[in-house]
Design an enzyme around this catalytic site. Structure first.
Site, short mmCIF file in Angstrom:
data_model
loop_
_atom_site.label_atom_id
_atom_site.label_comp_id
_atom_site.label_asym_id
_atom_site.label_seq_id
_atom_site.Cartn_x
_atom_site.Cartn_y
_atom_site.Cartn_z
N THR A 50 0.86 -1.17 0.00
CA THR A 50 0.00 0.00 0.00
C THR A 50 0.90 1.22 0.00
O THR A 50 2.02 1.16 0.50
CB THR A 50 -0.92 0.03 1.24
OG1 THR A 50 -1.57 1.30 1.34
CG2 THR A 50 -0.15 -0.21 2.52
N CYS A 98 -1.68 5.12 -5.26
CA CYS A 98 -2.56 4.27 -4.46
C CYS A 98 -2.67 2.96 -5.22
O CYS A 98 -2.90 2.96 -6.43
CB CYS A 98 -3.93 4.91 -4.27
SG CYS A 98 -5.13 3.80 -3.47
#
Length: 233
Positions: free
Chosen positions: A83, A198
Site C-alpha cells: 500500500t 494508491c
C-alpha cells in the site's frame, strides 16, 4: 531467492494483484514452474481505515509493527508493504522488522521516474498521500522530483473514489471519466507523468485512458521487490 514478507489487506483487492505480479515476475525470470517465495500478513482493513479516519496513526503504526514482527519471526528476509498510504508509518515497520530492509514504494517509483527522465510528476492517491509530506517529501528530497498534486476539490474526488468504490472492488465508469479529467488538469499544470500513488487506482485508470504516461506503483513495487529478492540468484 530471498523470502519476501508482504504486509497486505489494504485493500485485499490490490494485495491479490501484488501476489499475481510477484509470482509472474519470478516465472518470467526463471521459467518453468518457478514462483515467488513469500509470506503474506493480511490485516483487517476495517481496523486500519477506522484508525486512519480518526487520526490515530500511532495505533495504526502499532498494527504495522506487529505485522512486520510476525513476518520477521516467520523467516522473511525483506518487507514489502502493499500500500502507498501506510508508508507514512514506515518507522514502525522498520522497528517491528528488527532491521530487515523495508523495500519502500516511493523509492522504487522515484527510481523509475528518473530512469524515464521525468522530473515534474503528478501524484494521485489518498488524501494522506497527496497532502502530507511522508511520500511527496521523499520524492522531492531524495530524488529531486517536483511533485504536482490536484486541486483541493479534485483531491476530495480521488480520495472518496478510492475508499468508497475501489476498496470495495467497484469500478465506476463515471469515476474513470472524473480521473481522466483530473489527469488532464495535472498535465496542464506541467506534469510529465502521473504516479498512481494508491495501489487501487490501476483497477480504474489505464494507460489507454489518458495522454500522460502513468506510473503504476503496484507493478513497479512488485517488480522491484522480486528483483531485490533474486539479486543473489
Amino acid at each position: 531467492m530471498k523470502l519476501l514478507g508482504l504486509i497486505g489487506g489494504m485493500s485485499w483487492e490490490s494485495t491479490v494483484t501484488y501476489y499475481q505480479l510477484v509470482n509472474r515476475r519470478v516465472g518470467e525470470k526463471l521459467g518453468g514452474l518457478h514462483s515467488c517465495r513469500c509470506i503474506i500478513y493480511s490485516v483487517d482493513f476495517e481496523d486500519v481505515e477506522t484508525l486512519q479516519a480518526a487520526g490515530k496513526w500511532k495505533e495504526a503504526g502499532e498494527l504495522m509493527e506487529q505485522a512486520a514482527a510476525s513476518l520477521r519471526n516467520a523467516g522473511a528476509e525483506g518487507i514489502v508493504l502493499c500500500t502507498n498510504t501506510m508508508h507514512k508509518l514506515a518507522s514502525f515497520i522498520e522497528r517491528g522488522s528488527g532491521g530487515l530492509p523495508l523495500l519502500h514504494i516511493a523509492d522504487a517509483t522515484a527510481e523509475r521516474c528518473l530512469q524515464a527522465k521525468f522530473r515534474r510528476v503528478g501524484l494521485l492517491g489518498t488524501r494522506y498521500t497527496m497532502e502530507e509530506d511522508f511520500y511527496k517529501g521523499r520524492l522531492k528530497e531524495r530524488y529531486g522530483l517536483e511533485v504536482i498534486i490536484p486541486e483541493a476539490s479534485d483531491r476530495e474526488v480521488v480520495h472518496n473514489v478510492i475508499f468508497e468504490e475501489l476498496c470495495h472492488g467497484v469500478i465506476n465508469p463515471a469515476s474513470r471519466e472524473a480521473f481522466v479529467a483530473i489527469v488532464q488538469r495535472l498535465q496542464r499544470a506541467g506534469a510529465e507523468c502521473v504516479i498512481l500513488g494508491c495501489t487501487e487506482i490501476d483497477l480504474l485508470l489505464k494507460a489507454s485512458d489518458v495522454a500522460l504516461p502513468l506510473l503504476d506503483t503496484t507493478t513497479i513495487h512488485a517488480e522491484t521487490a522480486v528483483d531485490w529478492a533474486m539479486s543473489s540468484v
